[in-house]
Design a protein around this motif. Structure first.
Motif, PDB file in Angstrom:
ATOM      1  N   PHE A 158      34.145  43.416  27.914  1.00 57.28           N
ATOM      2  CA  PHE A 158      33.485  44.610  28.463  1.00 57.28           C
ATOM      3  C   PHE A 158      33.971  45.856  27.736  1.00 57.28           C
ATOM      4  CE2 PHE A 158      33.722  47.645  32.342  1.00 57.28           C
ATOM      5  CZ  PHE A 158      32.502  48.216  32.032  1.00 57.28           C
ATOM      6  N   LEU A 159      33.013  46.634  27.264  1.00 54.71           N
ATOM      7  CA  LEU A 159      33.344  47.940  26.685  1.00 54.71           C
ATOM      8  C   LEU A 159      32.974  49.000  27.714  1.00 54.71           C
ATOM      9  CD1 LEU A 159      34.073  49.716  24.124  1.00 54.71           C
ATOM     10  CD2 LEU A 159      31.616  49.879  23.811  1.00 54.71           C
ATOM     11  N   PRO A 160      33.972  49.584  28.394  1.00 56.88           N
ATOM     12  CA  PRO A 160      33.641  50.632  29.364  1.00 56.88           C
ATOM     13  C   PRO A 160      33.149  51.901  28.646  1.00 56.88           C
ATOM     14  CG  PRO A 160      35.873  49.769  29.704  1.00 56.88           C
ATOM     15  CD  PRO A 160      35.407  49.305  28.370  1.00 56.88           C
ATOM     16  N   TRP A 180      46.037  43.559  21.916  1.00 57.42           N
ATOM     17  CA  TRP A 180      44.852  43.057  22.606  1.00 57.42           C
ATOM     18  C   TRP A 180      44.625  41.575  22.289  1.00 57.42           C
ATOM     19  CZ3 TRP A 180      42.477  43.460  26.750  1.00 57.42           C
ATOM     20  CH2 TRP A 180      41.156  43.063  26.931  1.00 57.42           C
ATOM     21  N   ARG A 183      37.586  50.817  19.879  1.00 57.01           N
ATOM     22  CA  ARG A 183      37.300  50.222  21.200  1.00 57.01           C
ATOM     23  C   ARG A 183      36.281  49.096  21.067  1.00 57.01           C
ATOM     24  NH1 ARG A 183      34.785  53.326  24.720  1.00 57.01           N
ATOM     25  NH2 ARG A 183      35.888  52.790  26.601  1.00 57.01           N
ATOM     26  N   MET A 214      37.955  46.081  19.577  1.00 59.10           N
ATOM     27  CA  MET A 214      38.730  45.354  20.595  1.00 59.10           C
ATOM     28  C   MET A 214      37.808  44.509  21.473  1.00 59.10           C
ATOM     29  SD  MET A 214      41.363  48.411  21.545  1.00 59.10           S
ATOM     30  CE  MET A 214      42.140  47.655  22.958  1.00 59.10           C
ATOM     31  N   THR A 215      36.631  45.028  21.747  1.00 55.43           N
ATOM     32  CA  THR A 215      35.687  44.292  22.596  1.00 55.43           C
ATOM     33  C   THR A 215      35.259  42.975  21.941  1.00 55.43           C
ATOM     34  OG1 THR A 215      34.885  46.410  23.425  1.00 55.43           O
ATOM     35  CG2 THR A 215      33.479  44.493  23.837  1.00 55.43           C
ATOM     36  N   LEU A 228      36.898  41.448  19.366  1.00 57.38           N
ATOM     37  CA  LEU A 228      38.018  40.682  18.771  1.00 57.38           C
ATOM     38  C   LEU A 228      38.176  39.269  19.327  1.00 57.38           C
ATOM     39  CD1 LEU A 228      41.497  41.916  17.800  1.00 57.38           C
ATOM     40  CD2 LEU A 228      41.345  40.097  19.477  1.00 57.38           C
ATOM     41  N   PRO A 229      38.108  39.066  20.644  1.00 57.77           N
ATOM     42  CA  PRO A 229      38.342  37.691  21.135  1.00 57.77           C
ATOM     43  C   PRO A 229      37.138  36.760  20.967  1.00 57.77           C
ATOM     44  CG  PRO A 229      38.595  39.343  22.916  1.00 57.77           C
ATOM     45  CD  PRO A 229      37.924  40.001  21.780  1.00 57.77           C
ATOM     46  N   ARG A 230      36.107  37.194  20.245  1.00 52.00           N
ATOM     47  CA  ARG A 230      34.871  36.417  20.055  1.00 52.00           C
ATOM     48  C   ARG A 230      34.297  35.964  21.398  1.00 52.00           C
ATOM     49  NH1 ARG A 230      34.020  34.245  14.523  1.00 52.00           N
ATOM     50  NH2 ARG A 230      32.668  32.755  15.543  1.00 52.00           N
TER      51      ARG A 230
END
Lengths: 251, 273
Positions: free
Chosen positions: A115-117, A136, A180, A183-184, A186-188
């Motif tokens: 989630f990208l707030p 992260w 940001r 980071m959203t 990055l974890p695929r």
């Protein structure tokens, strides 16, 4: 809106079978009507005597689908995304990822959803871009031996190489937004929730974002994009909805 | 497709990542360590001269009171670190970084527990440096034969103190305030914990209250091991008491914290500040 009025829902049995075969056993759909993201009968009100901000809302995203949800300020888009992300709970109904709710298996839920707030918060001002991404990656439970590679790949994918050793409080708003977004992705994740992602982004940053979105869709993930007005992108949404009085109507 | 995992090794690395993050942030403020060491020097200087100025009943010499109070000063730092968690959490809430912890597979509860590592380690180092400065600058006599035993005793004490920080963190999650309460609690514990003067000087009912929390026992044990002070309840008894506090309160406070987070998620106020 009820699930019955969803536009051309994917044949549910096929969803379960096809995706189940392509996914590792631990994330295979449990139920035949499982989706990469589903909001079922979600109602949320902030105070008991107030009208609900979300009212019996249903939304099911088909694998590989790119969905836009708009609506005026305060319509409930961010609340809907926060519920979908597992950040807050609805008063009634539930959010599911492949049939699993956040409270049933939080680790799995948060592994699949990213989630990208909205806004520019959520960064450690005194950390460099690389340190931020490393942190992260580790709390996203990336295998220790893969962290460095994942971080460097993300730095390249979002064109952050020149900024890698710069502290966040010394970066522009647009650069922070790019971090940001990095980071959203990055974890695929398989399910990506974006709240006003174009904020402060330049053309190049927007192109990098869309490339990342395409990669998620190419691997049969889903992207839910929320913004007050329709975006003019080099991509078309598969579905467009507007949140109005707590319900989704075709946009 | 690369898939994150949740095995123990990965979780352990995530714990260390939180500590490394806090270390990086701490080191980015270059004067912080110097400032805190100077604070210790000022406290030591103050109590060194106080110990020489007044005759304190129950102490053989001014030096024995100075040794007593240096351990107390060290424990104040440890106490502040334990109770710093609510303030750190508030900073995360204001910066919006707590959202990230909540949204991570590592999770908010484990993240908050990991956030205690750096402050506790730092307080340990600060306590050691305060004792070192006491020796170097003011001739503090340490009981070197038992000093090594103070390390595991301190570790046990930190485990017994940790739940208090977690409970205040839970309070901060729910009411968004916690640091005001911690200031009061630290002041109260400084008195009933016997950090600056012996608990035996206090009224009888306060002495009873002093036995109901782990700070008094921990300070007594560390004084015994570091400067050879006598210990009323016996070192073994005090250590057992600390172990019981840790064994009961660590899981209980973790549960309370998890419930507080769930409560915030249900109300939708979890990321408000």
């Amino acid at each position: 809106m009820s699930s019955r009025s969803l536009p051309a829902p994917m044949p549910v049995a096929a969803a379960g079978e096809d995706l189940g075969a392509s996914l590792p056993a631990k994330v295979r759909p449990r139920a035949v009507d499982a989706f990469p993201l589903a909001l079922r009968n979600v109602t949320k009100r902030w105070r008991k005597n107030q009208s609900p901000v979300l009212q019996e809302l249903d939304l099911a995203l088909e694998p590989g689908s790119f969905t836009w949800v708009g609506g005026r300020n305060g319509a409930g888009k961010t609340t809907m995304l926060r519920i979908a992300a597992g950040l807050i709970e609805p008063e009634q109904g539930r959010a599911e990822v492949w049939g699993v709710g956040a409270q049933e298996n939080r680790v799995r839920y948060q592994t699949l959803v990213s989630f990208l707030p909205a806004g520019d918060r959520g960064l450690y001002a005194r950390l460099t871009v690389r340190r931020q991404l490393e942190f992260w990656a580790r709390i996203s439970m990336t295998r220790p031996g893969q962290v460095r590679r994942v971080v460097e790949e993300t730095i390249d994918a979002f064109d952050l190489r020149e900024l890698a050793d710069r502290r966040v409080d010394r970066m522009s708003m647009g650069q922070r937004q790019r971090l940001r977004i990095a980071m959203t992705f990055l974890p695929r994740p398989e399910t990506v929730l974006l709240d006003e992602p174009l904020t402060s982004l330049d053309t190049e940053g927007a192109a990098l974002l869309l490339r990342a979105v395409r990669q998620v869709l190419d691997r049969d993930g889903v992207v839910l994009w929320c913004s007050p007005s329709g975006e003019h992108l080099d991509m078309t949404f598969d579905a467009r909805w507007v949140l109005d009085r707590g319900r989704l109507v075709p946009g | 497709m690369r898939r994150p995992t949740s095995d123990a090794s990965t979780a352990g690395h995530a714990f260390l990542a939180v500590m490394r993050r806090d270390l990086s942030i701490f080191l980015s403020y270059r004067t912080r360590l110097v400032s805190q060491i100077l604070t210790s020097v000022f406290s030591l200087t103050l109590f060194y001269y106080v110990s020489r100025l007044v005759h304190v009943s129950g102490f053989k010499s001014p030096s024995s009171y100075f040794g007593f109070v240096v351990v107390g000063i060290s424990m104040v730092g440890v106490m502040y670190s334990c109770f710093s968690i609510p303030e750190l959490l508030r900073q995360e809430l204001v910066a919006g970084t707590f959202d990230r912890l909540l949204l991570s597979p590592f999770g908010a509860v484990r993240s908050l527990m990991a956030m205690t590592l750096f402050p506790l380690l730092y307080s340990f180092i600060l306590a050691a440096s305060t004792l070192g400065l006491g020796c170097l600058l003011f001739g503090l006599q340490l009981h070197w034969s038992t000093v090594p035993l103070s390390v595991p005793a301190m570790a046990l004490a930190l485990l017994a103190f940790l739940p208090f920080g977690l409970l205040f963190a839970a309070l901060t999650v729910v009411v968004k305030q916690g640091s005001v309460g911690t200031t009061w609690v630290i002041a109260l514990l400084s008195i009933v914990g016997g950090l600056y003067f012996p608990v035996s000087l206090l009224p009888h009912w306060v002495q009873t209250a002093a036995k109901l929390q782990p700070f008094t026992s921990a300070t007594s044990v560390l004084r015994h091991l570091l400067v050879g002070s006598s210990i009323g309840e016996g070192a073994g008894g005090a250590l057992v008491k600390l172990a019981v506090f840790a064994a009961v309160l660590v899981p209980a406070s973790t549960l309370v914290l998890a419930r507080a987070i769930r409560f915030g998620q249900r109300r939708g106020t979890i990321i408000e500040y």
